[in-house]
Design a protein around this motif. Structure first.
Motif, PDB file in Angstrom:
ATOM      1  N   LEU A 238       0.835  -1.196   0.000  1.00 47.35           N
ATOM      2  CA  LEU A 238       0.000   0.000   0.000  1.00 47.35           C
ATOM      3  C   LEU A 238       0.874   1.253   0.000  1.00 47.35           C
ATOM      4  O   LEU A 238       0.632   2.188  -0.773  1.00 47.35           O
ATOM      5  N   ASN A 239       1.898   1.279   0.860  1.00 49.73           N
ATOM      6  CA  ASN A 239       2.787   2.431   0.922  1.00 49.73           C
ATOM      7  C   ASN A 239       3.500   2.658  -0.406  1.00 49.73           C
ATOM      8  O   ASN A 239       3.669   3.795  -0.853  1.00 49.73           O
ATOM      9  N   ALA A 240       3.917   1.559  -1.049  1.00 58.82           N
ATOM     10  CA  ALA A 240       4.628   1.678  -2.322  1.00 58.82           C
ATOM     11  C   ALA A 240       3.712   2.219  -3.415  1.00 58.82           C
ATOM     12  O   ALA A 240       4.112   3.066  -4.219  1.00 58.82           O
ATOM     13  N   LEU A 241       2.477   1.736  -3.455  1.00 56.62           N
ATOM     14  CA  LEU A 241       1.530   2.212  -4.470  1.00 56.62           C
ATOM     15  C   LEU A 241       1.159   3.677  -4.233  1.00 56.62           C
ATOM     16  O   LEU A 241       0.997   4.451  -5.173  1.00 56.62           O
ATOM     17  N   ALA A 242       1.019   4.054  -2.955  1.00 57.06           N
ATOM     18  CA  ALA A 242       0.624   5.424  -2.626  1.00 57.06           C
ATOM     19  C   ALA A 242       1.791   6.396  -2.670  1.00 57.06           C
ATOM     20  O   ALA A 242       1.584   7.609  -2.776  1.00 57.06           O
ATOM     21  N   THR A 255       0.647  -6.589  12.974  1.00 61.68           N
ATOM     22  CA  THR A 255       0.803  -5.151  13.218  1.00 61.68           C
ATOM     23  C   THR A 255      -0.427  -4.378  12.749  1.00 61.68           C
ATOM     24  O   THR A 255      -0.926  -3.494  13.439  1.00 61.68           O
ATOM     25  N   THR A 256      -0.917  -4.720  11.565  1.00 66.42           N
ATOM     26  CA  THR A 256      -2.106  -4.038  11.043  1.00 66.42           C
ATOM     27  C   THR A 256      -3.339  -4.612  11.718  1.00 66.42           C
ATOM     28  O   THR A 256      -3.651  -5.794  11.566  1.00 66.42           O
ATOM     29  N   ARG A 257      -4.046  -3.775  12.471  1.00 68.40           N
ATOM     30  CA  ARG A 257      -5.227  -4.225  13.207  1.00 68.40           C
ATOM     31  C   ARG A 257      -6.516  -3.711  12.585  1.00 68.40           C
ATOM     32  O   ARG A 257      -7.588  -4.184  12.921  1.00 68.40           O
ATOM     33  N   ASP A 258      -6.414  -2.706  11.737  1.00 63.85           N
ATOM     34  CA  ASP A 258      -7.607  -2.129  11.134  1.00 63.85           C
ATOM     35  C   ASP A 258      -7.317  -1.847   9.665  1.00 63.85           C
ATOM     36  O   ASP A 258      -6.164  -1.909   9.222  1.00 63.85           O
ATOM     37  N   THR A 259      -8.354  -1.519   8.930  1.00 68.76           N
ATOM     38  CA  THR A 259      -8.170  -1.237   7.509  1.00 68.76           C
ATOM     39  C   THR A 259      -7.579   0.158   7.316  1.00 68.76           C
ATOM     40  O   THR A 259      -7.865   1.087   8.073  1.00 68.76           O
ATOM     41  N   VAL A 260      -6.734   0.300   6.307  1.00 67.25           N
ATOM     42  CA  VAL A 260      -6.149   1.580   5.918  1.00 67.25           C
ATOM     43  C   VAL A 260      -6.438   1.767   4.436  1.00 67.25           C
ATOM     44  O   VAL A 260      -6.120   0.886   3.628  1.00 67.25           O
ATOM     45  N   GLN A 261      -7.033   2.891   4.080  1.00 68.15           N
ATOM     46  CA  GLN A 261      -7.439   3.109   2.691  1.00 68.15           C
ATOM     47  C   GLN A 261      -6.737   4.325   2.118  1.00 68.15           C
ATOM     48  O   GLN A 261      -6.541   5.326   2.781  1.00 68.15           O
ATOM     49  N   GLN A 262      -6.377   4.217   0.828  1.00 68.40           N
ATOM     50  CA  GLN A 262      -5.793   5.339   0.111  1.00 68.40           C
ATOM     51  C   GLN A 262      -6.267   5.278  -1.339  1.00 68.40           C
ATOM     52  O   GLN A 262      -6.275   4.201  -1.950  1.00 68.40           O
ATOM     53  N   THR A 263      -6.646   6.423  -1.881  1.00 67.63           N
ATOM     54  CA  THR A 263      -7.020   6.481  -3.294  1.00 67.63           C
ATOM     55  C   THR A 263      -5.802   6.906  -4.096  1.00 67.63           C
ATOM     56  O   THR A 263      -5.186   7.944  -3.826  1.00 67.63           O
ATOM     57  N   ILE A 264      -5.451   6.090  -5.065  1.00 66.90           N
ATOM     58  CA  ILE A 264      -4.366   6.416  -5.977  1.00 66.90           C
ATOM     59  C   ILE A 264      -4.965   6.560  -7.367  1.00 66.90           C
ATOM     60  O   ILE A 264      -6.114   6.200  -7.606  1.00 66.90           O
ATOM     61  N   GLN A 265      -4.214   7.115  -8.289  1.00 65.51           N
ATOM     62  CA  GLN A 265      -4.694   7.187  -9.658  1.00 65.51           C
ATOM     63  C   GLN A 265      -3.653   6.623 -10.602  1.00 65.51           C
ATOM     64  O   GLN A 265      -2.456   6.845 -10.450  1.00 65.51           O
TER      65      GLN A 265
END
Length: 461
Positions: A238-242, A255-265
């Motif tokens: 996700l970090n690489a795409l964003a 480590t990740t306990r919840d969802t993290v969302q990011q809009t990329i184009q």
């Protein structure tokens, strides 16, 4: 939305918060009393006038520009007054309150969301597709979406629909005429090339559908969920795409306990990428809730990236857990939701061990190797086919309406090709096809549909 369109309306037309300039807009059959009270003088049509905006006691609320657009030459088709003041929220609220006070005898009230644009539609200033394009232009998340919304606002989409409608009406006319003169029936339709007209209609519709699907994709994008076992590299991907450190990355599983969302184009297409908790049998209550949320996001996904850890590829326990996740994905997802197999951590193992299915993607979220191939595959999953020029914005309801038109035209073709053509059924199918087409531009739209569309607009628009 049960608005009363015989009443004048007013609202702050600029976004909340502080700014250099803010606008208060008034629209109605006659706004002259508000002009007289607030501006204290007559205004020349469509000409900006700098003056003080007066309170009831004559003291200035602010100094700014006033513009009067007499009907029908205005955005709404009614008399419109726009007051451009300094953009402080208190100043604008005082100015709005003064307008409402000055127009109380007229029944002036605060506008509902989208009511200015709805009045523009009802007064034939714009059609429904153009009205929606206004909201889409405001909400555009990419440059390509903004340009496409601008084309729809200028009427490109509406003109395409109108050309299709005219051809459909012409064919309906032929069929209806044949029903009125049954002795002519089939010979008349053959001479008029009804079959050829219908085929050309279907071909034109297919081209319009393809462009509408692309336009809807530009507006809506797709929801892509990254799923997989803990420590497969989902957050890193996700970090690489964003291109930003959005999700916490550690070697600690869970480590990740919840969802993290990011809009990329990608090429102007918005993709809503969601990182989820690692999928496993968890005993920790917080992690278990995170995994439940992960499956909830997966069930709503348009596409799933099933991320695998190449460094653990030969581990039997890891293989068994991946197989269990694959089985659950098959149960949770519909048949139309693609699952892309993505193998991460290519930087950790020799390239000779990168064997797998040709459609799989191999990458390193840490080094960025293979990310471009993933982006291309994401566009393919989205169904994106770049159109060089002239792409207009569209909505899911437009796509569904065109699908309904297609279904009726398919039935029309079956009626026409039958050994004994059922012309009354053919006429009815063509009528319903036209009715479905008319819902796009609003020539035939239920009041509840209009309410849903315009209630999504901001107040003041």
């Amino acid at each position: 939305m049960l608005a009363r369109f015989d009443e004048p309306i007013a609202a702050i037309a600029t976004a909340p918060g502080r700014g250099a300039v803010g606008i208060v807009r008034v629209s109605g059959r006659n706004v002259q009393p508000v002009i007289d009270a607030v501006c204290g003088r007559a205004l020349r049509p469509r000409e900006a006038t700098y003056l003080p905006f007066r309170a009831a006691d004559g003291s200035p609320i602010d100094h700014g520009l006033a513009l009067h657009f007499p009907a029908p030459h205005s955005y709404t088709g009614e008399d419109v007054l726009e007051l451009q003041a300094h953009g402080g929220p208190v100043v604008l609220q005082l100015l709005l309150a003064r307008c409402l006070e000055a127009g109380a005898a007229l029944g002036l009230r605060v506008a509902q969301p989208g009511e200015f644009t709805q009045r523009a539609f009802l007064n034939d200033k714009i059609d429904l597709a153009q009205a929606e394009a206004i909201a889409d232009l405001i909400d555009a998340s990419t440059e390509a979406a903004a340009r496409s919304a601008s084309r729809s606002l200028s009427g490109d989409f509406s003109r395409e629909v109108e050309r299709l409608r005219e051809a459909l009406v012409h064919l309906r006319m032929l069929v209806e005429a044949t029903l009125d003169f049954p002795e002519e029936d089939i010979d008349f339709l053959q001479q008029a090339d009804a079959q050829g007209q219908l085929e050309r209609l279907q071909q034109t519709l297919g081209q319009l559908q393809q462009r509408a699907r692309q336009g809807a994709l530009l507006r809506e994008g797709i929801k892509v969920v990254i799923a997989g076992q803990p420590n497969a590299g989902k957050s890193s991907l996700l970090n690489a795409l964003a291109g930003a450190e959005l999700a916490i990355v550690t070697p600690i599983a869970g480590t990740t306990r919840d969802t993290v969302q990011q809009t990329i184009q990608i090429e102007g297409v918005p993709l809503h990428v969601i990182d989820t908790a690692g999928l496993r049998d968890a005993t920790d209550e917080v992690e278990r809730i995170g995994i439940e949320r992960a499956w909830s996001e997966i069930r709503q996904a348009d596409a799933v990236l099933f991320l695998h850890d190449l460094s653990r590829r030969e581990d039997p326990l890891y293989q068994a857990a991946d197989a269990a996740i694959a089985d659950q994905l098959q149960r949770h997802l519909g048949p139309d939701v693609p699952v892309l197999q993505v193998w991460n951590k290519t930087d950790c193992i020799p390239s000779a061990n990168h064997a797998g299915a040709s459609e799989d993607v191999w990458l390193s979220a840490r080094t960025g190797q293979g990310l471009e191939a993933l982006r291309k595959r994401l566009l393919q999953l989205a169904g994106w086919q770049a159109v060089p020029e002239g792409l207009f914005i569209a909505r899911e309801r437009h796509v569904r309406a065109l699908q309904e038109v297609q279904a009726h035209l398919t039935q029309s073709a079956a009626c026409l090709q039958a050994r004994q053509p059922a012309l009354d059924l053919l006429a009815e199918e063509l009528r319903q096809a036209q009715q479905a087409l008319n819902t796009i531009t609003g020539e035939f739209s239920a009041d509840d549909l209009l309410g849903v569309i315009f209630s999504s607009f901001c107040i003041g628009k």
